[in-house]
Write a protein that holds these residues in place. Structure first.
Motif, PDB file in Angstrom:
ATOM      1  N   LEU A   1      37.800  47.236 -13.240  1.00 31.45           N
ATOM      2  CA  LEU A   1      39.005  47.846 -13.792  1.00 31.45           C
ATOM      3  C   LEU A   1      39.058  49.340 -13.456  1.00 31.45           C
ATOM      4  O   LEU A   1      40.103  49.861 -13.048  1.00 31.45           O
ATOM      5  N   LEU A   2      37.931  50.021 -13.607  1.00 30.77           N
ATOM      6  CA  LEU A   2      37.869  51.444 -13.255  1.00 30.77           C
ATOM      7  C   LEU A   2      38.227  51.660 -11.786  1.00 30.77           C
ATOM      8  O   LEU A   2      38.991  52.570 -11.450  1.00 30.77           O
ATOM      9  N   LYS A   3      37.680  50.816 -10.933  1.00 27.09           N
ATOM     10  CA  LYS A   3      37.952  50.937  -9.496  1.00 27.09           C
ATOM     11  C   LYS A   3      39.426  50.691  -9.207  1.00 27.09           C
ATOM     12  O   LYS A   3      40.027  51.409  -8.396  1.00 27.09           O
ATOM     13  N   GLN A   4      40.015  49.707  -9.869  1.00 26.11           N
ATOM     14  CA  GLN A   4      41.438  49.418  -9.648  1.00 26.11           C
ATOM     15  C   GLN A   4      42.309  50.560 -10.161  1.00 26.11           C
ATOM     16  O   GLN A   4      43.217  51.007  -9.466  1.00 26.11           O
ATOM     17  N   GLN A   5      42.041  51.032 -11.362  1.00 25.44           N
ATOM     18  CA  GLN A   5      42.856  52.088 -11.952  1.00 25.44           C
ATOM     19  C   GLN A   5      42.735  53.405 -11.199  1.00 25.44           C
ATOM     20  O   GLN A   5      43.685  54.164 -11.129  1.00 25.44           O
ATOM     21  N   ASN A   6      41.581  53.659 -10.662  1.00 28.13           N
ATOM     22  CA  ASN A   6      41.352  54.938  -9.998  1.00 28.13           C
ATOM     23  C   ASN A   6      41.479  54.835  -8.489  1.00 28.13           C
ATOM     24  O   ASN A   6      41.642  55.851  -7.824  1.00 28.13           O
ATOM     25  N   GLY A   7      41.433  53.628  -7.956  1.00 25.27           N
ATOM     26  CA  GLY A   7      41.609  53.442  -6.520  1.00 25.27           C
ATOM     27  C   GLY A   7      43.006  53.788  -6.077  1.00 25.27           C
ATOM     28  O   GLY A   7      43.214  54.349  -5.003  1.00 25.27           O
ATOM     29  N   ALA A   8      43.992  53.480  -6.898  1.00 29.80           N
ATOM     30  CA  ALA A   8      45.385  53.778  -6.555  1.00 29.80           C
ATOM     31  C   ALA A   8      45.573  55.276  -6.389  1.00 29.80           C
ATOM     32  O   ALA A   8      46.267  55.730  -5.474  1.00 29.80           O
ATOM     33  N   GLU A   9      44.940  56.075  -7.245  1.00 25.45           N
ATOM     34  CA  GLU A   9      45.034  57.529  -7.127  1.00 25.45           C
ATOM     35  C   GLU A   9      44.417  57.998  -5.817  1.00 25.45           C
ATOM     36  O   GLU A   9      44.988  58.827  -5.117  1.00 25.45           O
ATOM     37  N   SER A  10      43.255  57.454  -5.473  1.00 21.92           N
ATOM     38  CA  SER A  10      42.573  57.859  -4.248  1.00 21.92           C
ATOM     39  C   SER A  10      43.384  57.476  -3.022  1.00 21.92           C
ATOM     40  O   SER A  10      43.500  58.247  -2.074  1.00 21.92           O
ATOM     41  N   GLU A  11      43.954  56.262  -3.032  1.00 19.69           N
ATOM     42  CA  GLU A  11      44.758  55.812  -1.897  1.00 19.69           C
ATOM     43  C   GLU A  11      45.993  56.675  -1.730  1.00 19.69           C
ATOM     44  O   GLU A  11      46.387  57.004  -0.619  1.00 19.69           O
ATOM     45  N   THR A  12      46.617  57.078  -2.837  1.00 20.98           N
ATOM     46  CA  THR A  12      47.795  57.944  -2.777  1.00 20.98           C
ATOM     47  C   THR A  12      47.411  59.294  -2.191  1.00 20.98           C
ATOM     48  O   THR A  12      48.108  59.832  -1.331  1.00 20.98           O
ATOM     49  N   ALA A  13      46.299  59.843  -2.615  1.00 21.14           N
ATOM     50  CA  ALA A  13      45.853  61.128  -2.095  1.00 21.14           C
ATOM     51  C   ALA A  13      45.570  61.042  -0.599  1.00 21.14           C
ATOM     52  O   ALA A  13      45.923  61.946   0.157  1.00 21.14           O
ATOM     53  N   VAL A  14      44.958  59.953  -0.160  1.00 24.86           N
ATOM     54  CA  VAL A  14      44.685  59.774   1.265  1.00 24.86           C
ATOM     55  C   VAL A  14      45.997  59.646   2.032  1.00 24.86           C
ATOM     56  O   VAL A  14      46.179  60.256   3.084  1.00 24.86           O
ATOM     57  N   ALA A  15      46.946  58.867   1.504  1.00 25.93           N
ATOM     58  CA  ALA A  15      48.237  58.681   2.169  1.00 25.93           C
ATOM     59  C   ALA A  15      48.988  60.003   2.285  1.00 25.93           C
ATOM     60  O   ALA A  15      49.603  60.289   3.316  1.00 25.93           O
ATOM     61  N   LEU A  16      48.914  60.827   1.261  1.00 27.66           N
ATOM     62  CA  LEU A  16      49.605  62.115   1.299  1.00 27.66           C
ATOM     63  C   LEU A  16      48.972  63.059   2.310  1.00 27.66           C
ATOM     64  O   LEU A  16      49.636  63.934   2.849  1.00 27.66           O
ATOM     65  N   ALA A  17      47.711  62.875   2.580  1.00 27.90           N
ATOM     66  CA  ALA A  17      47.020  63.743   3.528  1.00 27.90           C
ATOM     67  C   ALA A  17      47.175  63.268   4.976  1.00 27.90           C
ATOM     68  O   ALA A  17      46.775  63.961   5.899  1.00 27.90           O
ATOM     69  N   GLN A  18      47.763  62.088   5.191  1.00 24.94           N
ATOM     70  CA  GLN A  18      47.938  61.545   6.533  1.00 24.94           C
ATOM     71  C   GLN A  18      49.228  62.087   7.157  1.00 24.94           C
ATOM     72  O   GLN A  18      50.259  62.143   6.506  1.00 24.94           O
ATOM     73  N   PRO A  19      49.188  62.460   8.431  1.00 23.69           N
ATOM     74  CA  PRO A  19      50.426  62.917   9.080  1.00 23.69           C
ATOM     75  C   PRO A  19      51.404  61.763   9.223  1.00 23.69           C
ATOM     76  O   PRO A  19      50.997  60.617   9.447  1.00 23.69           O
TER      77      PRO A  19
END
Length: 158
Positions: free
Chosen positions: A132-150
């Motif tokens: 559950l922790l990984k799911q709840q916090n994975g979305a934040e990490s994926e969003t941050a990575v997506a925002l950093a991608q050109p």
């Protein structure tokens, strides 16, 4: 190895494990009062779980080793990933439940009984919470990575 050496190892194991469990309990209860786990507390909780796991495994107390291993995995994730969405009440409850189980197992060992409690329900709860922790916090990490991608135009997603 002689019987006396085995007995001395057992006494040392019991003493050290009791000390580690006491430290765990103190850390969890003080962190619970502060509504979170400080970074140094996470490192110490991880270290204590790692120690209990290793010494219990060495002594062939698999129920203790298994619970400590799964709690160690949970603290490893918290320590390394530093997730933002953590329900510290659930976390504290799981760790305290693990501590209670370890105390029961250790008492059985002290009484010369087999340490054979059913750890499966607790381990499943720990695994489920970690997932559950990984799911709840994975979305934040994926969003941050997506925002950093050109994006296709060479800019960054906004």
């Amino acid at each position: 190895m002689s019987g006396q050496n085995n007995e001395q190892m057992l006494e040392m194991y019991i003493f050290e494990t009791e000390q580690n469990i006491e430290q765990l309990e103190t850390l969890v209860l003080s962190s619970e009062k502060e509504l979170g786990f400080a970074e140094d507390a996470l490192h110490e909780l991880f270290r204590l779980m790692h120690t209990i796991k290793g010494s219990s495994g060495m002594m062939s107390y698999q129920s203790l080793a298994s619970v400590a291993h799964h709690l160690e995995d949970l603290f490893y994730y918290l320590r390394e990933q530093q997730p933002q969405n953590v329900d510290y009440t659930i976390l504290s409850d799981l760790v305290l439940e693990g501590i209670d189980l370890m105390k029961v197992e250790l008492q059985k060992i002290k009484n010369g009984e087999e340490a054979n409690s059913d750890t499966a329900p607790l381990i499943k709860s720990i695994e489920d919470y970690l997932q559950l922790l990984k799911q709840q916090n994975g979305a934040e990490s994926e969003t941050a990575v997506a925002l950093a991608q050109p994006d296709s135009a060479g800019g960054f997603c906004a």
